[in-house]
Design an enzyme around this catalytic site. Sequence first.
Site, short mmCIF file in Angstrom:
data_model
loop_
_atom_site.label_atom_id
_atom_site.label_comp_id
_atom_site.label_asym_id
_atom_site.label_seq_id
_atom_site.Cartn_x
_atom_site.Cartn_y
_atom_site.Cartn_z
CB SER A 166 40.42 -17.04 1.99
OG SER A 166 40.57 -17.03 3.47
CE1 TYR A 199 47.14 -22.27 3.29
CE2 TYR A 199 45.44 -23.14 4.85
CZ TYR A 199 45.84 -22.81 3.65
OH TYR A 199 44.89 -23.12 2.58
CE LYS A 203 45.41 -19.10 1.82
NZ LYS A 203 45.12 -19.03 0.41
#
Length: 330
Positions: A166, A199, A203
């Site tokens: 992550s 993004y 994650k």
Amino acid sequence: MFSRKVITENDLVDLRGKVALVTGGNTGIGYATIEFLARKGAKVYMASRNKHKAQKAIVEIEAELRKIGEEESNKGSVHWLKLDLSDPRSVKEIGTGFLAKEERLDILVNNASHPAYGPFKLNKDGLLDIMVVNHISHFVLTETLLPLLKRTASLKDSDVRIVNVSSAAHAGVKPDSFIGKESLNIQYGESVTGYINTYGNTKLANLLHIKNLQNRLSAENAGITCLALHPGTVMTEGSGDLLDSIPFIGWFLKTCFGPLVFVSWKQGAMTSAFAAAGNAVAAERKRYEGVYLVPMAKIVEPSSYAKDERLQRELYETTVEVLEDIGVVF
Ligand SMILES: NC(=O)c1ccc[n+]([C@@H]2O[C@H](COP(=O)([O-])OP(=O)(O)OC[C@H]3O[C@@H](n4cnc5c(N)ncnc54)[C@H](OP(=O)(O)O)[C@@H]3O)[C@@H](O)[C@H]2O)c1
């Protein structure tokens, strides 16, 4: 937040006779993770999309492995598995093929990532490209490989691990819910911060996925440890390209501050390698179930959103629904 403790290859378990699969891996953190696992004796699959890049990376890792000077039978090995995460249907197909190819799978590292800079696009299924690569296809790969992972976990002396790579960027987003397809397609704007948050949402999905998976597997006593991590700030092709995308000052930041702030692929991969093969995890498996690690291999709390069981359940149900819509059924 980060720990000064140094983890080295000596903190990893012996992996002779074990099989691992790492997505991406032809470059960056995945590449160094594969090298660590192979150095400990594992047979490692580099699951990446580009044959030329994969072959070049494998030749380089093999050259490093030869330097260890172990007997041939003790050495690890690296093999290319063609995998393009942009289409969940093909991921299901490749995963299903893998079930027939290998008799065991001890370690799955979901490492690959779509570049963090936009503009991002909806694909032919109306799904956001970065969410497909970073979460949806990794979900498909994991679910498809679960029967093999579970079978391996039932073997004597097994230590099966599923690792989602992550990012600390997960903490920048605060979604209300993950109900419905549109919740997977949320974009946070056409700026560098907006791209990083879009993004970050993928994650966050990596974290919600690993926690939900750990709960499901623990409920059935599957004997599998699921972990997520942030690898640190690592100078890779991906992070370098992200800096380059910042107007006017990107090049300056990369050249002047990059070397001060960013660590090497190897240092960045150490927390991934620890999650996949750390001997401390082997010694205290319950303690590491569903945790979030930051460098070097320190357990910390992720954002409250990542720990929210409602969001974990909603993301699971929505991911299953959007996959059913495109004919990927489990
Ligand atoms: N670097 C950092 O500072 C940092 C910080 C926090 C988190 N992370 C996380 O760490 C992980 C590794 O990052 P990295 O910096 O090493 O990344 P990277 O250098 O950008 O490499 C990304 C990898 O993902 C692969 N990939 C991209 N799209 C793909 C697709 N559609 N199908 C299959 N593979 C695909 C790339 O393959 P190609 O070469 O074919 O494109 C490459 O192997 C990622 O999950 C990232 O989010 C990194």
